[in-house]
Design an enzyme around this catalytic site. Structure first.
Site, PDB file in Angstrom:
ATOM      1  N   LYS A 187      15.387  -7.711  11.862  1.00  0.00           N
ATOM      2  CA  LYS A 187      16.018  -7.861  10.543  1.00  0.00           C
ATOM      3  C   LYS A 187      17.205  -8.836  10.591  1.00  0.00           C
ATOM      4  O   LYS A 187      17.494  -9.516   9.610  1.00  0.00           O
ATOM      5  CB  LYS A 187      16.434  -6.490  10.000  1.00  0.00           C
ATOM      6  CG  LYS A 187      15.255  -5.570   9.678  1.00  0.00           C
ATOM      7  CD  LYS A 187      14.339  -6.120   8.578  1.00  0.00           C
ATOM      8  CE  LYS A 187      13.215  -5.171   8.198  1.00  0.00           C
ATOM      9  NZ  LYS A 187      12.347  -5.664   7.133  1.00  0.00           N
ATOM     10  N   TYR A 189      14.086  -3.197  15.918  1.00  0.00           N
ATOM     11  CA  TYR A 189      14.078  -3.332  14.449  1.00  0.00           C
ATOM     12  C   TYR A 189      15.303  -4.126  13.986  1.00  0.00           C
ATOM     13  O   TYR A 189      15.192  -5.038  13.157  1.00  0.00           O
ATOM     14  CB  TYR A 189      14.074  -1.927  13.838  1.00  0.00           C
ATOM     15  CG  TYR A 189      14.022  -1.899  12.326  1.00  0.00           C
ATOM     16  CD1 TYR A 189      12.867  -2.253  11.643  1.00  0.00           C
ATOM     17  CD2 TYR A 189      15.143  -1.530  11.579  1.00  0.00           C
ATOM     18  CE1 TYR A 189      12.812  -2.223  10.266  1.00  0.00           C
ATOM     19  CE2 TYR A 189      15.103  -1.495  10.196  1.00  0.00           C
ATOM     20  CZ  TYR A 189      13.933  -1.848   9.543  1.00  0.00           C
ATOM     21  OH  TYR A 189      13.896  -1.825   8.167  1.00  0.00           O
ATOM     22  N   SER A 231       0.814  -1.227   0.000  1.00  0.00           N
ATOM     23  CA  SER A 231       0.000   0.000   0.000  1.00  0.00           C
ATOM     24  C   SER A 231       0.838   1.264   0.000  1.00  0.00           C
ATOM     25  O   SER A 231       0.304   2.353  -0.176  1.00  0.00           O
ATOM     26  CB  SER A 231      -0.941  -0.006   1.216  1.00  0.00           C
ATOM     27  OG  SER A 231      -0.182  -0.062   2.408  1.00  0.00           O
ATOM     28  N   SER A 232       2.154   1.155   0.210  1.00  0.00           N
ATOM     29  CA  SER A 232       2.985   2.368   0.183  1.00  0.00           C
ATOM     30  C   SER A 232       4.451   2.001  -0.065  1.00  0.00           C
ATOM     31  O   SER A 232       4.805   0.823  -0.108  1.00  0.00           O
ATOM     32  CB  SER A 232       2.858   3.151   1.506  1.00  0.00           C
ATOM     33  OG  SER A 232       3.370   2.394   2.567  1.00  0.00           O
ATOM     34  N   ASN A 292       7.665  -8.089   2.121  1.00  0.00           N
ATOM     35  CA  ASN A 292       8.153  -6.711   2.176  1.00  0.00           C
ATOM     36  C   ASN A 292       7.556  -5.917   3.335  1.00  0.00           C
ATOM     37  O   ASN A 292       8.191  -4.987   3.835  1.00  0.00           O
ATOM     38  CB  ASN A 292       7.820  -6.021   0.840  1.00  0.00           C
ATOM     39  CG  ASN A 292       7.940  -4.521   0.935  1.00  0.00           C
ATOM     40  OD1 ASN A 292       9.040  -3.974   0.960  1.00  0.00           O
ATOM     41  ND2 ASN A 292       6.815  -3.818   1.018  1.00  0.00           N
ATOM     42  N   ASP A 344      -4.119  -8.276   7.399  1.00  0.00           N
ATOM     43  CA  ASP A 344      -3.078  -7.997   8.392  1.00  0.00           C
ATOM     44  C   ASP A 344      -2.238  -9.265   8.472  1.00  0.00           C
ATOM     45  O   ASP A 344      -2.726 -10.310   8.923  1.00  0.00           O
ATOM     46  CB  ASP A 344      -3.746  -7.683   9.744  1.00  0.00           C
ATOM     47  CG  ASP A 344      -2.722  -7.404  10.840  1.00  0.00           C
ATOM     48  OD1 ASP A 344      -1.556  -7.827  10.705  1.00  0.00           O
ATOM     49  OD2 ASP A 344      -3.103  -6.762  11.833  1.00  0.00           O
ATOM     50  N   ILE A 371       8.134   1.026  -0.804  1.00  0.00           N
ATOM     51  CA  ILE A 371       8.834   0.055  -1.654  1.00  0.00           C
ATOM     52  C   ILE A 371       7.850  -0.963  -2.244  1.00  0.00           C
ATOM     53  O   ILE A 371       7.933  -1.314  -3.420  1.00  0.00           O
ATOM     54  CB  ILE A 371       9.943  -0.654  -0.827  1.00  0.00           C
ATOM     55  CG1 ILE A 371      11.005   0.362  -0.388  1.00  0.00           C
ATOM     56  CG2 ILE A 371      10.578  -1.790  -1.634  1.00  0.00           C
ATOM     57  CD1 ILE A 371      12.003  -0.162   0.648  1.00  0.00           C
ATOM     58  N   ARG A 384      -3.030  -3.614   4.920  1.00  0.00           N
ATOM     59  CA  ARG A 384      -4.268  -3.383   5.691  1.00  0.00           C
ATOM     60  C   ARG A 384      -5.106  -2.242   5.125  1.00  0.00           C
ATOM     61  O   ARG A 384      -6.314  -2.252   5.243  1.00  0.00           O
ATOM     62  CB  ARG A 384      -3.913  -3.067   7.159  1.00  0.00           C
ATOM     63  CG  ARG A 384      -3.285  -4.235   7.901  1.00  0.00           C
ATOM     64  CD  ARG A 384      -2.621  -3.767   9.168  1.00  0.00           C
ATOM     65  NE  ARG A 384      -1.590  -2.764   8.875  1.00  0.00           N
ATOM     66  CZ  ARG A 384      -0.909  -2.098   9.780  1.00  0.00           C
ATOM     67  NH1 ARG A 384      -1.129  -2.318  11.054  1.00  0.00           N
ATOM     68  NH2 ARG A 384       0.011  -1.222   9.417  1.00  0.00           N
TER      69      ARG A 384
HETATM   70  N1  LIG Z   1      12.356   2.995   4.390  1.00  0.00           N
HETATM   71  C1  LIG Z   1      13.543   2.605   4.770  1.00  0.00           C
HETATM   72  O1  LIG Z   1      14.419   3.438   5.108  1.00  0.00           O
HETATM   73  C2  LIG Z   1      13.899   1.142   4.787  1.00  0.00           C
HETATM   74  C3  LIG Z   1      15.256   0.777   4.905  1.00  0.00           C
HETATM   75  C4  LIG Z   1      15.594  -0.574   4.932  1.00  0.00           C
HETATM   76  C5  LIG Z   1      14.597  -1.534   4.859  1.00  0.00           C
HETATM   77  N2  LIG Z   1      13.286  -1.158   4.747  1.00  0.00           N
HETATM   78  C6  LIG Z   1      12.281  -2.227   4.695  1.00  0.00           C
HETATM   79  O2  LIG Z   1      11.523  -2.109   3.507  1.00  0.00           O
HETATM   80  C7  LIG Z   1      10.214  -2.653   3.714  1.00  0.00           C
HETATM   81  C8  LIG Z   1       9.185  -1.677   3.161  1.00  0.00           C
HETATM   82  O3  LIG Z   1       9.253  -0.477   3.896  1.00  0.00           O
HETATM   83  P1  LIG Z   1       8.886   0.962   3.271  1.00  0.00           P
HETATM   84  O4  LIG Z   1      10.089   1.808   3.390  1.00  0.00           O
HETATM   85  O5  LIG Z   1       8.241   0.824   1.971  1.00  0.00           O
HETATM   86  O6  LIG Z   1       7.852   1.480   4.399  1.00  0.00           O
HETATM   87  P2  LIG Z   1       6.305   1.900   4.330  1.00  0.00           P
HETATM   88  O7  LIG Z   1       6.066   2.868   3.222  1.00  0.00           O
HETATM   89  O8  LIG Z   1       5.965   2.314   5.719  1.00  0.00           O
HETATM   90  O9  LIG Z   1       5.566   0.530   3.960  1.00  0.00           O
HETATM   91  C9  LIG Z   1       5.336  -0.485   4.901  1.00  0.00           C
HETATM   92  C10 LIG Z   1       4.242  -1.391   4.359  1.00  0.00           C
HETATM   93  O10 LIG Z   1       4.036  -2.466   5.295  1.00  0.00           O
HETATM   94  C11 LIG Z   1       2.638  -2.640   5.446  1.00  0.00           C
HETATM   95  N3  LIG Z   1       2.336  -3.253   6.740  1.00  0.00           N
HETATM   96  C12 LIG Z   1       2.745  -2.861   7.966  1.00  0.00           C
HETATM   97  N4  LIG Z   1       2.230  -3.662   8.900  1.00  0.00           N
HETATM   98  C13 LIG Z   1       1.455  -4.582   8.244  1.00  0.00           C
HETATM   99  C14 LIG Z   1       0.650  -5.672   8.670  1.00  0.00           C
HETATM  100  N5  LIG Z   1       0.506  -5.994   9.974  1.00  0.00           N
HETATM  101  N6  LIG Z   1       0.011  -6.402   7.732  1.00  0.00           N
HETATM  102  C15 LIG Z   1       0.120  -6.089   6.412  1.00  0.00           C
HETATM  103  N7  LIG Z   1       0.877  -5.078   5.957  1.00  0.00           N
HETATM  104  C16 LIG Z   1       1.534  -4.322   6.873  1.00  0.00           C
HETATM  105  C17 LIG Z   1       2.053  -1.218   5.299  1.00  0.00           C
HETATM  106  O11 LIG Z   1       0.701  -1.278   4.857  1.00  0.00           O
HETATM  107  P3  LIG Z   1      -0.608  -1.004   5.754  1.00  0.00           P
HETATM  108  O12 LIG Z   1      -0.263   0.021   6.768  1.00  0.00           O
HETATM  109  O13 LIG Z   1      -1.625  -0.541   4.735  1.00  0.00           O
HETATM  110  O14 LIG Z   1      -0.950  -2.333   6.336  1.00  0.00           O
HETATM  111  C18 LIG Z   1       2.920  -0.681   4.180  1.00  0.00           C
HETATM  112  O15 LIG Z   1       2.370  -1.023   2.935  1.00  0.00           O
HETATM  113  C19 LIG Z   1      10.097  -2.924   5.212  1.00  0.00           C
HETATM  114  O16 LIG Z   1      10.303  -4.299   5.467  1.00  0.00           O
HETATM  115  C20 LIG Z   1      11.235  -2.120   5.823  1.00  0.00           C
HETATM  116  O17 LIG Z   1      11.723  -2.683   7.020  1.00  0.00           O
HETATM  117  C21 LIG Z   1      12.915   0.156   4.702  1.00  0.00           C
END
Ligand SMILES: NC(=O)c1ccc[n+]([C@@H]2O[C@H](COP(=O)([O-])OP(=O)(O)OC[C@H]3O[C@@H](n4cnc5c(N)ncnc54)[C@H](OP(=O)(O)O)[C@@H]3O)[C@@H](O)[C@H]2O)c1
Length: 266
Positions: A162, A158, A17-18, A93, A65, A20, A40
């Site tokens: 990871k 966190y 939904s957002s 992801n 979820d 990556i 969600r």
């Molecule tokens: N951004 C960074 O700096 C960074 C760096 C390294 C690694 N990462 C990793 O990259 C991945 C994607 O992160 P992002 O940066 O794209 O962050 P984001 O924009 O906050 O996206 C997180 C996604 O996870 C979903 N999510 C969270 N809890 C959930 C649940 N209980 N059930 C289903 N979906 C759930 C959210 O959707 P809903 O809220 O709609 O459920 C959202 O789509 C993560 O694993 C993060 O740890 C991110």
């Protein structure tokens, strides 16, 4: 690991939904994949779906979820009913961050971070193993982090989630090779998504979308890694250097971080 094509592949992407996950879903559909987008927030999933209409692949919205066992089962049910029981690519992801000094955080936060980032991803993988075995050139792609290789303070929950994902990915890669399922770990560095606005303790919320790599660039590299059949990719040069420094000089990196922590407390 073998090279693969994206067109026509049946892909499940959690956290679509957002950030990556949304970028991954758009690019995969544009390349002809059929993508089950899981998260969600239904409205946000529909927005992603609407933004990719008219291209060769297909996007499916699936509200779930992933920490809930019945919701995970609903994903498996979709695969049975719509895809003849086969999945080619599972991208774990979905993730959540936490930024807090350990002594000031709490059990609920630690458990929630581990639930989303580790337990739910692994249980969804376990549930879908029979479906992946029926897939073509099947791969589980776990989205980790550079912080799954190198530990930093104030994000200990966190980091733990990871590191756990990293370890389990390495073990499963060996275990599942005999079943014809590849397992890959991708480790982004800081990415400009909603991640920092939705961190559980929110200390860095204001940093939100300004920093780091663009989700589209991260998604492009992840898809390239899946196509090439990479076992592991660290997505940024800074991330690669940090991981290397930690391997070669772990004591030095810890001392630098300890010195910073002492200064922070002065
Ligand atoms: N951004 C960074 O700096 C960074 C760096 C390294 C690694 N990462 C990793 O990259 C991945 C994607 O992160 P992002 O940066 O794209 O962050 P984001 O924009 O906050 O996206 C997180 C996604 O996870 C979903 N999510 C969270 N809890 C959930 C649940 N209980 N059930 C289903 N979906 C759930 C959210 O959707 P809903 O809220 O709609 O459920 C959202 O789509 C993560 O694993 C993060 O740890 C991110």
């Amino acid at each position: 690991m073998s090279k693969r094509y994206i067109s026509g592949k049946r892909v499940i992407c959690t956290g679509a939904s957002s950030g990556i996950g949304a970028a991954l879903s758009r690019q995969l559909v544009a390349q002809g994949a059929h993508v089950l987008m899981v998260a969600r927030r239904e409205e946000r999933l529909k927005e992603v779906k609407d933004s990719v209409q008219g291209v060769t692949g297909q996007a499916f919205v699936h509200v779930a979820d992933i920490t809930d066992a019945a919701s995970r089962q609903s994903i498996a049910d979709f695969v049975s009913n719509e895809w003849g029981g086969a999945v080619d690519v599972l991208i774990n992801n979905a993730g959540v961050g936490s930024i807090e000094v350990f002594s000031e955080s709490d059990e609920a936060t630690l458990r929630h971070v581990m639930e989303v980032n580790f337990f739910a991803a692994m249980e969804l993988s376990r549930l879908l193993l029979p479906n992946l075995e029926r897939g073509t050139q099947a791969v589980i792609c776990n989205v980790g982090s550079v912080l799954g290789h190198v530990a930093v303070p104030h994000k200990s929950e966190y980091v733990a989630s990871k590191f756990a994902l990293h370890g389990m990915t390495d073990a499963l890669r060996i275990e599942l090779a005999c079943d014809g399922i590849d397992v890959t770990l991708v480790s982004p560095s800081t990415t400009g998504s909603e991640f920092f606005t939705s961190v559980l303790n929110g200390a860095e919320a204001s940093d939100s979308k300004r920093r780091g790599m663009r989700p589209d660039d991260v998604a492009r590299k992840i898809i390239a890694g899946i196509i090439k059949g990479k076992r592991e990719i660290i997505l940024s040069t800074g991330g690669k250097l940090l991981v290397l420094a930690d391997r070669i000089l772990p004591g030095l990196l810890s001392r630098i971080q300890m010195r910073r922590e002492e200064k922070r407390r002065e």
